[in-house]
Design a protein around this motif. Structure first.
Motif, PDB file in Angstrom:
ATOM      1  N   LEU A   1      60.355  65.596  28.117  1.00 32.39           N
ATOM      2  CA  LEU A   1      59.701  66.961  28.528  1.00 32.39           C
ATOM      3  C   LEU A   1      58.170  66.440  27.582  1.00 32.39           C
ATOM      4  O   LEU A   1      58.084  65.796  26.551  1.00 32.39           O
ATOM      5  CB  LEU A   1      60.561  68.419  27.185  1.00 32.39           C
ATOM      6  CG  LEU A   1      61.118  69.019  28.320  1.00 32.39           C
ATOM      7  CD1 LEU A   1      61.747  69.773  27.800  1.00 32.39           C
ATOM      8  CD2 LEU A   1      60.898  69.188  29.857  1.00 32.39           C
ATOM      9  N   ARG A   2      57.226  67.208  27.296  1.00 38.28           N
ATOM     10  CA  ARG A   2      56.228  66.645  27.072  1.00 38.28           C
ATOM     11  C   ARG A   2      56.048  68.360  25.505  1.00 38.28           C
ATOM     12  O   ARG A   2      55.176  69.366  26.613  1.00 38.28           O
ATOM     13  CB  ARG A   2      54.706  66.684  27.712  1.00 38.28           C
ATOM     14  CG  ARG A   2      54.792  65.600  28.237  1.00 38.28           C
ATOM     15  CD  ARG A   2      53.586  64.307  29.185  1.00 38.28           C
ATOM     16  NE  ARG A   2      52.986  65.952  30.505  1.00 38.28           N
ATOM     17  CZ  ARG A   2      53.169  65.871  31.625  1.00 38.28           C
ATOM     18  NH1 ARG A   2      53.727  64.457  31.523  1.00 38.28           N
ATOM     19  NH2 ARG A   2      52.921  66.517  32.217  1.00 38.28           N
ATOM     20  N   PHE A   3      55.822  67.884  24.764  1.00 39.78           N
ATOM     21  CA  PHE A   3      55.909  69.676  23.966  1.00 39.78           C
ATOM     22  C   PHE A   3      54.174  70.034  23.782  1.00 39.78           C
ATOM     23  O   PHE A   3      53.991  68.900  23.300  1.00 39.78           O
ATOM     24  CB  PHE A   3      56.970  69.447  22.220  1.00 39.78           C
ATOM     25  CG  PHE A   3      58.170  69.412  22.575  1.00 39.78           C
ATOM     26  CD1 PHE A   3      59.361  69.843  22.775  1.00 39.78           C
ATOM     27  CD2 PHE A   3      58.951  67.530  23.435  1.00 39.78           C
ATOM     28  CE1 PHE A   3      60.537  69.361  23.567  1.00 39.78           C
ATOM     29  CE2 PHE A   3      60.556  67.717  23.374  1.00 39.78           C
ATOM     30  CZ  PHE A   3      61.603  68.863  23.707  1.00 39.78           C
ATOM     31  N   GLY A   4      54.469  71.636  23.913  1.00 44.15           N
ATOM     32  CA  GLY A   4      53.260  72.125  23.674  1.00 44.15           C
ATOM     33  C   GLY A   4      52.005  71.250  24.462  1.00 44.15           C
ATOM     34  O   GLY A   4      51.077  71.844  24.724  1.00 44.15           O
ATOM     35  N   GLU A   5      52.511  71.215  25.588  1.00 41.21           N
ATOM     36  CA  GLU A   5      51.559  70.613  27.353  1.00 41.21           C
ATOM     37  C   GLU A   5      52.996  71.726  27.949  1.00 41.21           C
ATOM     38  O   GLU A   5      53.882  72.081  27.310  1.00 41.21           O
ATOM     39  CB  GLU A   5      51.961  69.293  27.618  1.00 41.21           C
ATOM     40  CG  GLU A   5      51.384  68.757  25.843  1.00 41.21           C
ATOM     41  CD  GLU A   5      50.895  67.364  26.350  1.00 41.21           C
ATOM     42  OE1 GLU A   5      50.696  67.028  27.746  1.00 41.21           O
ATOM     43  OE2 GLU A   5      51.300  66.353  25.440  1.00 41.21           O
ATOM     44  N   ASP A   6      51.798  71.409  28.974  1.00 44.60           N
ATOM     45  CA  ASP A   6      52.690  72.190  30.375  1.00 44.60           C
ATOM     46  C   ASP A   6      53.187  70.976  31.117  1.00 44.60           C
ATOM     47  O   ASP A   6      53.167  69.250  30.944  1.00 44.60           O
ATOM     48  CB  ASP A   6      51.487  72.674  31.806  1.00 44.60           C
ATOM     49  CG  ASP A   6      51.240  73.780  31.482  1.00 44.60           C
ATOM     50  OD1 ASP A   6      51.981  74.297  30.794  1.00 44.60           O
ATOM     51  OD2 ASP A   6      49.958  73.783  31.915  1.00 44.60           O
ATOM     52  N   ASN A   7      54.768  71.150  31.807  1.00 41.62           N
ATOM     53  CA  ASN A   7      55.958  70.348  31.723  1.00 41.62           C
ATOM     54  C   ASN A   7      55.282  70.362  33.687  1.00 41.62           C
ATOM     55  O   ASN A   7      55.443  71.494  34.188  1.00 41.62           O
ATOM     56  CB  ASN A   7      57.262  70.131  31.766  1.00 41.62           C
ATOM     57  CG  ASN A   7      56.262  69.344  29.774  1.00 41.62           C
ATOM     58  OD1 ASN A   7      56.730  68.154  29.516  1.00 41.62           O
ATOM     59  ND2 ASN A   7      55.997  70.880  29.098  1.00 41.62           N
ATOM     60  N   GLU A   8      55.959  69.689  34.035  1.00 40.60           N
ATOM     61  CA  GLU A   8      56.519  69.853  36.059  1.00 40.60           C
ATOM     62  C   GLU A   8      57.462  69.495  36.225  1.00 40.60           C
ATOM     63  O   GLU A   8      58.262  68.303  35.655  1.00 40.60           O
ATOM     64  CB  GLU A   8      55.344  68.696  36.879  1.00 40.60           C
ATOM     65  CG  GLU A   8      55.422  69.466  37.876  1.00 40.60           C
ATOM     66  CD  GLU A   8      55.894  66.961  39.141  1.00 40.60           C
ATOM     67  OE1 GLU A   8      56.329  68.215  39.949  1.00 40.60           O
ATOM     68  OE2 GLU A   8      56.504  66.605  37.991  1.00 40.60           O
ATOM     69  N   ILE A   9      58.359  70.073  36.102  1.00 42.86           N
ATOM     70  CA  ILE A   9      59.145  69.851  37.333  1.00 42.86           C
ATOM     71  C   ILE A   9      59.484  69.289  39.092  1.00 42.86           C
ATOM     72  O   ILE A   9      58.783  70.526  39.642  1.00 42.86           O
ATOM     73  CB  ILE A   9      60.896  70.351  37.431  1.00 42.86           C
ATOM     74  CG1 ILE A   9      61.636  70.165  37.619  1.00 42.86           C
ATOM     75  CG2 ILE A   9      60.484  72.123  36.675  1.00 42.86           C
ATOM     76  CD1 ILE A   9      63.112  70.740  37.686  1.00 42.86           C
TER      77      ILE A   9
END
Length: 816
Positions: A121-129
């Protein structure tokens, strides 16, 4: 851990080869809220030699690969926490990528699985699954495809209760008190040793605390620890089908800084015992399993699994007289298990349809040797706290069971289940004929030239029911299955009722369950179940009709063009046609017959065969009921000959046609609980009157639909919730002014849906149709159709249905 729905804001499409996509071939992502059946959305087509087609087994839907994509934000303050994405079911061969990195996979399409997301994960950001799912010639029934069950995001601290880490057993019960043992597994991913207080409260249905215990536990870094607490509940309410009382165990972890984590588990207090004399005892009382085999699809919803749909199925099956379900041939959804707990339905949960020997070109047998232990663990973990679950089935009609290697596999699976949960019993649904199938094929080949087309082995194999039972009772099957059955607590037998009496002498300690039986033989089978203590129940194939295995239960008639029946029906056949209850939830005549055989219905029941087939040679198989429906409306057949079936447990029944008696006929157990009257159709009224000792015990009346046709709508629940996962069911009926259904007036119905809801499915029980379930226009079948709506926000859903020659009908459904 905090559990939050992860169902919203997904997109999906059929997967496109990236090189083809570079060349301009594209598939546009479409928005979707899970659960979702990607296969249902693809439509159907007649076979044309394409290898991607599922054929009749999969209801002529096409296979393929699908992609699901979602963008989600993870706050900065979640850094250092444990974040898990949980999938309750992805069909099939799922792979999961997070921010472009491979995060995990699951070949089996019916297992819960979790993905540890925080490393990617990237914290404080959008994430893609991104999730890929594949389905291709891998099953014997309609599976659906894609992320067809719920998804969840779990968020917890480094020290927490493991997901599904609270396990509850009730090993010692009497009238005064019940011992409740709670095992809680705690994980510690920090670098320090942690000492925690564990407080567990047991609450009853009203929420009152009835027992409490506090313990202290030290958890070493990266070494899960389990705290075991023994609590005592006074004057316990026992869980049973008649009184499904539930309790909750609520666990709180605290340290000097305060609360660390909480977790809860619902459970029931009940005991199970098993022996050849008394059979299965629940809370000390013998219970015979009035069982229904079911598949996982939800009819016009396809494979998409909604809690409301699962509960509706359980409720209708219970009301039809069943007290047990066998999920065939894979683990049951958590939503259905919850419904079985609440409504009092016993469960046989099944693991697999294949082990090492495949039944389709690309089925789970390719993955079984590597994954079977993890999938058994997933099933048992999911089921452990559910009081409805009484038996685990390790397989269904596994071909290799009759071999030494197969028996060894069976013992390995049974031992694995017992190691994970020794509070239930283990069975295996064995088809004796399949255990000696290679011998039968060899015998057939040897005798092929020595017999005429309609003699010898061909004649022997013409009656499927007798043939399977005779083979299963043979000495060869006795020897081939002895080791496999010895590894089980209960010998599950498919289509082998001939062994019930035989094995009482051969294997006096063997306990038998009819794990799969022909619906047309329930009267004889149930008599055997009642007679023998070592036979604990019967599971009919099938309790609820299902998509795929098309036409195995359809009525057939011999003609010059169709000189012999076929097992599979051609396109556009859609359903198996062998369920007591059709795919919309409407009970068929076989359902009422079964209710009478079970001793649960005193009134007689009338079913009328379709007059257009009168005099034809019926050629249905052992899964096939007659083509009868409960109707006395047959326009165009005035004075035509017609057959009326009457089911009853009384001594005799009388049939009146417009007040004129056709006499009395014997019925009841000695006459297979049924009789027939031949008459000529004339509109009006028919009445069946049952007599016992010459005294009337009940009657059933059918009237012709007369007068202007009306389109009627009935809403099952007055309100629904706005969480996006609820459903509103609306039944549409073409009827006379007095409410009598008109099954011969079918027509197209158009829907207009507005407000805070969308269409989830619209269809009928038509067994052979090209209609789509995602269309706002469709036809009724035998006067009925079903609309399923999905709420999207608080407010109300407005549905207007219109049909030719009928006044429009409007329903308003509040969404709270």
């Amino acid at each position: 851990m905090i559990r939050a729905s992860f169902n919203s804001d997904w997109q999906w499409r059929r997967k496109v080869n990236p090189f083809a996509e570079l060349s301009g071939e594209t598939a546009v992502y479409q928005p979707v809220r899970l659960p979702h059946d990607a296969m249902l959305a693809q439509g159907r087509a007649a076979p044309s030699g394409q290898v991607t087609m599922s054929g009749g087994a999969g209801a002529y839907f096409s296979g393929g690969t699908w992609e699901y994509h979602k963008t989600f934000f993870v706050p900065e303050d979640h850094r250092g926490k444990r974040i898990v994405i949980e999938f309750e079911g992805v069909y099939r061969d799922a792979t999961v990528h997070i921010n472009g990195a491979y995060a995990g996979q699951r070949p089996f399409g019916y297992s819960h699985f979790r993905i540890d997301a925080d490393p990617f994960l990237r914290f404080g950001e959008d994430n893609e699954i991104r999730v890929e799912a594949r389905s291709h010639q891998d099953s014997r029934w309609y599976t659906g495809a894609g992320i067809y069950r719920d998804t969840w995001m779990l968020i917890g601290d480094l020290v927490r209760v493991r997901p599904y880490g609270v396990r509850v057993t009730t090993p010692d019960i009497d009238q005064e008190r019940a011992v409740v043992e709670v095992e809680t597994t705690i994980e510690n991913d920090s670098i320090a040793m942690r000492t925690l207080d564990v407080v567990t409260e047991v609450r009853d249905t009203a929420g009152t605390v009835v027992a409490v215990d506090a313990s202290r536990i030290t958890v070493l870094p990266n070494e899960p620890a389990t705290v075991r607490q023994r609590l005592y509940v006074s004057d316990p309410s026992l869980w049973s089908p008649q009184s499904p009382a539930l309790y909750a165990a609520e666990v709180a972890l605290t340290d000097e800084s305060g609360e660390v984590d909480t977790e809860s588990a619902d459970f029931g207090i009940r005991s199970l015992r098993l022996d050849p004399q008394h059979g299965l005892r629940l809370n000390g009382e013998t219970v015979k399993l009035r069982g229904a085999c079911i598949h996982h699809d939800n009819g016009i919803l396809g494979a998409a699994t909604f809690a409301r749909a699962e509960e509706r199925r359980v409720r209708i099956l219970r009301d039809a007289g069943f007290n047990a379900l066998r999920m065939s041939h894979h683990p049951m959804s958590r939503a259905m298990l919850d419904a079985c707990d609440r409504l009092g339905m016993l469960v046989v949960d099944e693991a697999f349809d294949v082990w090492t020997s495949g039944k389709n070109e690309f089925d789970y047998s390719l993955n079984f040797p590597e994954w079977w232990e993890r999938d058994i663990e997933a099933m048992v973990t999911k089921d452990f706290n559910h009081p409805s679950v009484i038996l685990y089935s390790i397989g269904n009609e596994i071909p290799e069971v009759g071999s030494p290697a197969g028996a060894a596999w069976g013992r390995k699976l049974a031992d694995k289940v017992r190691a994970l949960d020794d509070t239930r019993f283990v069975t295996n649904a064995v088809n004796g004929m399949l255990t000696v199938l290679s011998d039968l094929i060899a015998m057939r080949n040897r005798t092929q030239e020595a017999v005429q087309e309609d003699t010898g082995i061909n004649t022997f194999m013409s009656d499927t029911a007798d043939m399977m039972d005779r083979i299963s009772s043979s000495e060869l099957v006795t020897q081939r299955t002895a080791e496999a059955f010895a590894a089980l607590d209960v010998a599950g037998m498919n289509y082998a009722e001939g062994r019930y009496t035989l094995d009482k002498g051969l294997f006096p300690n063997r306990i038998i369950l009819g794990t799969e039986t022909f619906p047309t033989r329930i009267d004889g089978n149930w008599k055997l179940v009642k007679q023998h203590g070592h036979v604990i129940g019967d599971f009919t194939w099938a309790g609820w009709d299902y998509l795929g295995e098309v036409g195995v239960g359809r009525p057939q008639y011999l003609t010059a063009d169709n000189p012999r029946p076929t097992h599979t029906a051609p396109y556009p056949y859609l359903v198996a046609g062998c369920g007591d209850i059709d795919i919309t939830g409407h009970r068929r005549p076989a359902s009422y017959y079964r209710e009478i055989v079970f001793g649960l219905r005193a009134r007689p029941y009338i079913a009328v065969r379709k007059p257009q087939h009168h005099g034809k040679v019926f050629a249905g198989g052992p899964w096939t009921w007659s083509d009868s429906i409960s109707s006395w409306t047959w326009p165009g057949f005035d004075e035509a000959p017609i057959t009326v079936e009457v089911y009853s447990d009384a001594e005799e029944v009388e049939l009146l046609v417009n007040g004129r008696s056709l006499g009395r006929r014997p019925v009841g157990e000695d006459h297979h609980f049924r009789t027939e009257f031949e008459t000529a159709y004339e509109p009006g009224e028919i009445v069946a009157i049952a007599y016992l000792g010459g005294v009337e015990t009940g009657r059933h009346t059918l009237r012709s639909a007369d007068g202007p046709l009306q389109l009627r709508a009935s809403v099952e629940h007055p309100t629904v919730t706005a969480d996006g996962d609820d459903l509103a069911y609306v039944e549409l009926t073409l009827a006379a002014p007095d409410g009598t259904c008109h099954p011969a007036a079918d027509r197209t119905v158009s829907l207009d849906i507005s407000g805070t809801g969308v269409l989830a499915g619209f269809g009928s029980a038509d067994p052979s149709t090209e209609a789509r379930f995602d269309s706002v226009a469709g036809s009724t079948y035998e006067g009925r159709a079903l609309v399923i709506l999905r709420p999207t926000a608080p407010g109300r859903i407005r549905l207007v249905a219109t049909a030719a020659d009928c006044e429009p009908v409007e329903v308003l459904i509040p969404v709270e």
